[in-house]
Design an enzyme around this catalytic site. Structure first.
Site, PDB file in Angstrom:
ATOM      1  CD  GLU A 163      41.056 -54.058 -12.741  1.00  0.00           C
ATOM      2  OE1 GLU A 163      41.279 -52.884 -13.053  1.00  0.00           O
ATOM      3  OE2 GLU A 163      41.290 -54.940 -13.420  1.00  0.00           O
ATOM      4  CE  LYS A 223      35.227 -56.901  -8.564  1.00  0.00           C
ATOM      5  NZ  LYS A 223      35.980 -57.585  -9.439  1.00  0.00           N
ATOM      6  CB  CYS A 279      37.229 -60.774  -4.810  1.00  0.00           C
ATOM      7  SG  CYS A 279      38.444 -59.785  -4.940  1.00  0.00           S
TER       8      CYS A 279
HETATM    9  P1  NAD Z   1      45.126 -54.972  -0.680  1.00  0.00           P
HETATM   10  O1  NAD Z   1      44.906 -55.150   1.305  1.00  0.00           O
HETATM   11  O2  NAD Z   1      46.156 -55.887  -1.112  1.00  0.00           O
HETATM   12  O3  NAD Z   1      45.676 -53.449  -0.539  1.00  0.00           O
HETATM   13  C1  NAD Z   1      45.295 -52.224   0.071  1.00  0.00           C
HETATM   14  C2  NAD Z   1      45.904 -51.290   0.388  1.00  0.00           C
HETATM   15  O4  NAD Z   1      45.413 -50.017   0.805  1.00  0.00           O
HETATM   16  C3  NAD Z   1      46.920 -51.778   1.579  1.00  0.00           C
HETATM   17  O5  NAD Z   1      48.247 -51.526   1.132  1.00  0.00           O
HETATM   18  C4  NAD Z   1      46.783 -50.700   2.730  1.00  0.00           C
HETATM   19  O6  NAD Z   1      47.691 -50.393   3.699  1.00  0.00           O
HETATM   20  C5  NAD Z   1      46.379 -49.542   1.912  1.00  0.00           C
HETATM   21  N1  NAD Z   1      45.163 -48.511   2.348  1.00  0.00           N
HETATM   22  C6  NAD Z   1      44.178 -48.525   3.264  1.00  0.00           C
HETATM   23  N2  NAD Z   1      43.925 -47.547   3.967  1.00  0.00           N
HETATM   24  C7  NAD Z   1      44.717 -46.500   3.443  1.00  0.00           C
HETATM   25  C8  NAD Z   1      44.694 -45.143   3.533  1.00  0.00           C
HETATM   26  N3  NAD Z   1      43.879 -44.558   4.159  1.00  0.00           N
HETATM   27  N4  NAD Z   1      45.667 -44.345   2.838  1.00  0.00           N
HETATM   28  C9  NAD Z   1      46.559 -44.977   2.033  1.00  0.00           C
HETATM   29  N5  NAD Z   1      46.608 -46.312   1.768  1.00  0.00           N
HETATM   30  C10 NAD Z   1      45.832 -47.241   2.479  1.00  0.00           C
HETATM   31  O7  NAD Z   1      43.789 -54.888  -1.421  1.00  0.00           O
HETATM   32  P2  NAD Z   1      43.507 -55.324  -2.646  1.00  0.00           P
HETATM   33  O8  NAD Z   1      43.455 -56.876  -2.937  1.00  0.00           O
HETATM   34  O9  NAD Z   1      44.463 -54.669  -3.525  1.00  0.00           O
HETATM   35  O10 NAD Z   1      42.028 -54.938  -2.916  1.00  0.00           O
HETATM   36  C11 NAD Z   1      41.822 -53.500  -3.082  1.00  0.00           C
HETATM   37  C12 NAD Z   1      40.360 -53.286  -3.425  1.00  0.00           C
HETATM   38  O11 NAD Z   1      40.128 -53.749  -4.811  1.00  0.00           O
HETATM   39  C13 NAD Z   1      39.115 -53.937  -2.652  1.00  0.00           C
HETATM   40  O12 NAD Z   1      38.045 -53.195  -2.357  1.00  0.00           O
HETATM   41  C14 NAD Z   1      39.162 -55.423  -3.273  1.00  0.00           C
HETATM   42  O13 NAD Z   1      37.876 -55.814  -2.959  1.00  0.00           O
HETATM   43  C15 NAD Z   1      39.088 -54.818  -4.996  1.00  0.00           C
HETATM   44  N6  NAD Z   1      39.609 -55.804  -5.612  1.00  0.00           N
HETATM   45  C16 NAD Z   1      40.385 -56.873  -5.486  1.00  0.00           C
HETATM   46  C17 NAD Z   1      40.928 -57.730  -6.394  1.00  0.00           C
HETATM   47  C18 NAD Z   1      42.034 -58.850  -6.095  1.00  0.00           C
HETATM   48  O14 NAD Z   1      42.251 -59.618  -7.036  1.00  0.00           O
HETATM   49  N7  NAD Z   1      42.733 -58.417  -5.073  1.00  0.00           N
HETATM   50  C19 NAD Z   1      40.181 -57.941  -7.692  1.00  0.00           C
HETATM   51  C20 NAD Z   1      39.208 -56.804  -7.730  1.00  0.00           C
HETATM   52  C21 NAD Z   1      38.864 -55.782  -6.874  1.00  0.00           C
HETATM   53  C1  UDX Z   2      38.393 -63.205  -8.627  1.00  0.00           C
HETATM   54  C2  UDX Z   2      37.523 -62.748 -10.071  1.00  0.00           C
HETATM   55  O1  UDX Z   2      37.806 -63.874 -11.045  1.00  0.00           O
HETATM   56  C3  UDX Z   2      37.927 -61.362 -10.638  1.00  0.00           C
HETATM   57  O2  UDX Z   2      37.499 -61.107 -11.691  1.00  0.00           O
HETATM   58  C4  UDX Z   2      37.788 -60.268  -9.558  1.00  0.00           C
HETATM   59  O3  UDX Z   2      38.281 -59.229 -10.015  1.00  0.00           O
HETATM   60  C5  UDX Z   2      38.578 -60.859  -8.194  1.00  0.00           C
HETATM   61  O4  UDX Z   2      37.974 -61.892  -7.807  1.00  0.00           O
HETATM   62  P1  UDX Z   2      40.659 -64.083  -7.801  1.00  0.00           P
HETATM   63  O5  UDX Z   2      39.655 -64.310  -6.699  1.00  0.00           O
HETATM   64  O6  UDX Z   2      41.911 -63.162  -8.001  1.00  0.00           O
HETATM   65  O7  UDX Z   2      39.608 -63.144  -8.962  1.00  0.00           O
HETATM   66  O8  UDX Z   2      40.759 -65.481  -8.764  1.00  0.00           O
HETATM   67  P2  UDX Z   2      39.900 -66.345  -9.307  1.00  0.00           P
HETATM   68  O9  UDX Z   2      40.451 -66.799 -10.491  1.00  0.00           O
HETATM   69  O10 UDX Z   2      38.611 -66.042  -9.637  1.00  0.00           O
HETATM   70  O11 UDX Z   2      39.711 -67.590  -8.307  1.00  0.00           O
HETATM   71  C6  UDX Z   2      39.187 -67.366  -6.919  1.00  0.00           C
HETATM   72  C7  UDX Z   2      39.080 -68.827  -6.399  1.00  0.00           C
HETATM   73  O12 UDX Z   2      38.245 -69.789  -7.263  1.00  0.00           O
HETATM   74  C8  UDX Z   2      40.427 -69.392  -6.433  1.00  0.00           C
HETATM   75  O13 UDX Z   2      40.535 -69.937  -4.973  1.00  0.00           O
HETATM   76  C9  UDX Z   2      40.305 -70.581  -7.499  1.00  0.00           C
HETATM   77  O14 UDX Z   2      41.242 -71.598  -7.120  1.00  0.00           O
HETATM   78  C10 UDX Z   2      38.780 -70.919  -7.127  1.00  0.00           C
HETATM   79  N1  UDX Z   2      38.498 -71.526  -8.690  1.00  0.00           N
HETATM   80  C11 UDX Z   2      38.424 -70.986  -9.813  1.00  0.00           C
HETATM   81  C12 UDX Z   2      37.855 -72.729  -8.584  1.00  0.00           C
HETATM   82  O15 UDX Z   2      37.717 -73.524  -7.575  1.00  0.00           O
HETATM   83  N2  UDX Z   2      37.417 -73.190  -9.734  1.00  0.00           N
HETATM   84  C13 UDX Z   2      37.338 -72.536 -10.820  1.00  0.00           C
HETATM   85  O16 UDX Z   2      37.028 -73.096 -12.023  1.00  0.00           O
HETATM   86  C14 UDX Z   2      37.911 -71.077 -11.064  1.00  0.00           C
END
Ligand code: NAD
Ligand code: UDX
Length: 473
Positions: A163, A223, A279
């Protein structure tokens, strides 16, 4: 492969919740069930008051309102959802390991492994399992090994579908994704059929030419690479910001000038107090770990420098506050505007604010915080977690927090009688504050440390503030 009619997503977090809400919104014919072991989180996703969803994300309440109860469901009955779904997304957290082998670098895959084991134990019919979590390259192999060893009767196809949404713009990013990436076993007919089934889900709203299909390992590695490149740009411009401060150049002008080069482009060149979020750091550390694991220490060192520069930038900001305030912040009221790692989210994971608060508290500052979306409990948890991870006892951490931190639900009181204001998050509302009144309410000399370069420096100086902005000499 017939088109998919039922999807389950394990993990109702920042990715699972919004992503599945949009998949359900755009595919009314598919039943989408999002499950989580965290019952409180599921209850919040089922809240009738849409302002109380567990994830604050512009546009999300509208999407949930459209799909929830129609073909989007949130539940804590994980087994039932696994059993009923043809396609299962794993979207659980993959934090940096904080124990044992790879501590501090490798991704902790225990939550992913638990999901794989549970799917293997429960599944009675063939399933397509989609890695939505960000994972080290070749994780699909380990998942497959679990399936093969546990459940010989059911056939599993594993896909990687990382994602790319960013928090704060997640709904727009999902609606208008630059690309969708699907990795699978392109060498086999079964693998291709599984890929095609997932392509169809996205084709409901994403043009086919923006859906990329690759080998599994390429998808998994893309990713980590995308996040490493994005973070590297921020560390690069932040490195230049330090040089700007020494030389009298202006980092925003430099960023604008280089961003006009179409080969460089204007995005992700905003110098800041340092990147945060769940991330970037974790994924680069994971990349560093993988490089070392595969015998590439020079490549590992190269990427690790992105993190080191980010740590330096956070430290530099804390030091600039201490230095400007006559080399001590002991007993001084420093007001933080913003705690989230970026605007338009209530997420605070790895937020620069946490580390800067810690450095100031070590110098005995009184940190006063206002953030429009982050809860007081979250701010408290962030600091107490940091301190206990560093070996401070829970009691001592609690005491330290109570002595050093005050949290506000509105900004006026937070700013009154402050020695300095530090902007930690670029929330739009901070720009429209009445800065002349704020100046009047603060102690003099009144300092502003703009960690996001969102305020008008000249205007603030005209009011009487002493202003320090990132990368402005
Ligand atoms: P998060 O911590 O917000 O959510 C994860 C959820 O999974 C939690 O609510 C937890 O309770 C649940 N969980 C864990 N183990 C479980 C199980 N065995 N059964 C059911 N539920 C379970 O995490 P997130 O930010 O949504 O990230 C999830 C993944 O996506 C990570 O690998 C992260 O690196 C990736 N990712 C995150 C972002 C972002 O912006 N947050 C963007 C891209 C990818
Ligand atoms: C990032 C990636 O952008 C996204 O594609 C991936 O799926 C998850 O990780 P996110 O961490 O949610 O997303 O936000 P992002 O907008 O990338 O910002 C990350 C951090 O960098 C923040 O603290 C933001 O303030 C900082 N940032 C971003 C800067 O300091 N300068 C910039 O120009 C852009």
């Amino acid at each position: 492969m017939n088109s998919i009619k039922s999807i389950c997503c394990i993990g109702a977090g920042y990715v699972g919740g919004p992503t599945m809400a949009v998949i359900a919104q755009k595919n009314p014919h598919i039943q989408v069930t999002v499950v989580d072991i965290n019952e409180a989180r599921i209850a919040a996703w089922n809240e009738s008051d849409l302002t109380k969803l567990p994830v604050y994300e512009p546009g999300l309440p509208e999407v949930v309102a459209e799909a929830r109860g129609r073909n989007l469901f949130f539940s804590s009955d994980v087994n039932k959802a696994i059993d009923e779904a043809e396609m299962i997304f794993i979207s659980v957290n993959t934090p940096t390991k904080n124990y044992g082998i790879g501590k501090g670098q490798a991704a902790d895959l225990k939550f992913v492994e638990l999901c794989a084991r549970q799917i293997a134990a429960v599944a009675k019919q063939d399933k397509i399992v989609v890695e939505k979590s960000t994972l080290p390259v070749r994780t699909a192999e380990s998942i497959k090994r679990i399936f093969d060893a546990t459940n010989g009767d059911v056939k599993f196809q594993i896909l990687s579908n990382p994602e790319f949404l960013a928090e704060g713009t997640a709904i727009n990013d999902l609606h208008n994704a630059d690309r969708i990436l699907i990795g699978g076993e392109i060498e086999t007919p079964e693998g291709n059929a599984a890929i095609e089934a997932l392509v169809q889900v996205y084709e409901s709203w994403i043009p086919r030419e923006r859906i990329i299909t690759t080998r599994l390992w390429s998808s998994e590695l893309s990713k980590l690479t995308a996040n490493a490149f994005l973070a590297q740009r921020i560390s690069s411009i932040n490195a230049i910001s330090a040089l700007c401060e020494r030389t009298g150049a202006d980092v925003d002008e430099v960023a604008h000038a280089i961003g006009k080069d179409s080969r460089i482009g204007p995005k992700f060149l905003k110098s800041s107090v340092g990147f945060g979020g769940s991330c970037f750091q974790k994924d680069i550390l994971n990349l560093v770990y993988l490089c070392n694991h595969f015998g590439l220490p020079e490549v590992a060192d190269y990427w690790e420098q992105v993190i080191k520069m980010n740590d330096y930038q956070k430290h530099r900001f804390a030091m600039s506050i201490i230095n400007a305030l006559f080399d001590t912040v002991s007993g001084k009221k420093i007001t933080f505007l913003g705690w989230a790692f970026k605007k338009d989210t209530n997420d605070t994971r790895e937020s620069a604010a946490i580390y800067i608060a810690d450095e100031l508290i070590q110098d005995q500052a009184e940190v006063h915080v206002y953030d429009p979306q982050v809860s007081p409990e979250q701010i408290k948890n962030d600091l107490i977690y940091l301190w206990t991870q560093r070996g401070v006892s829970a009691d001592e951490a609690q005491k330290r927090f109570e002595q050093a931190v005050t949290i506000y639900s509105e900004p006026t009181e937070a700013l009154k009688q402050a020695h300095a204001v530090a902007i930690l998050t670029e929330w739009d509302e901070f720009k429209s504050y009445d800065w002349a009144s704020i100046y009047a309410s603060m102690l003099k000399p009144a300092f502003v440390f703009d960690g996001r370069n969102i305020l008008d420096k000249e205007q603030l100086e005209a009011i009487g503030f002493k202003v320090k902005a990132i990368g402005k000499g």
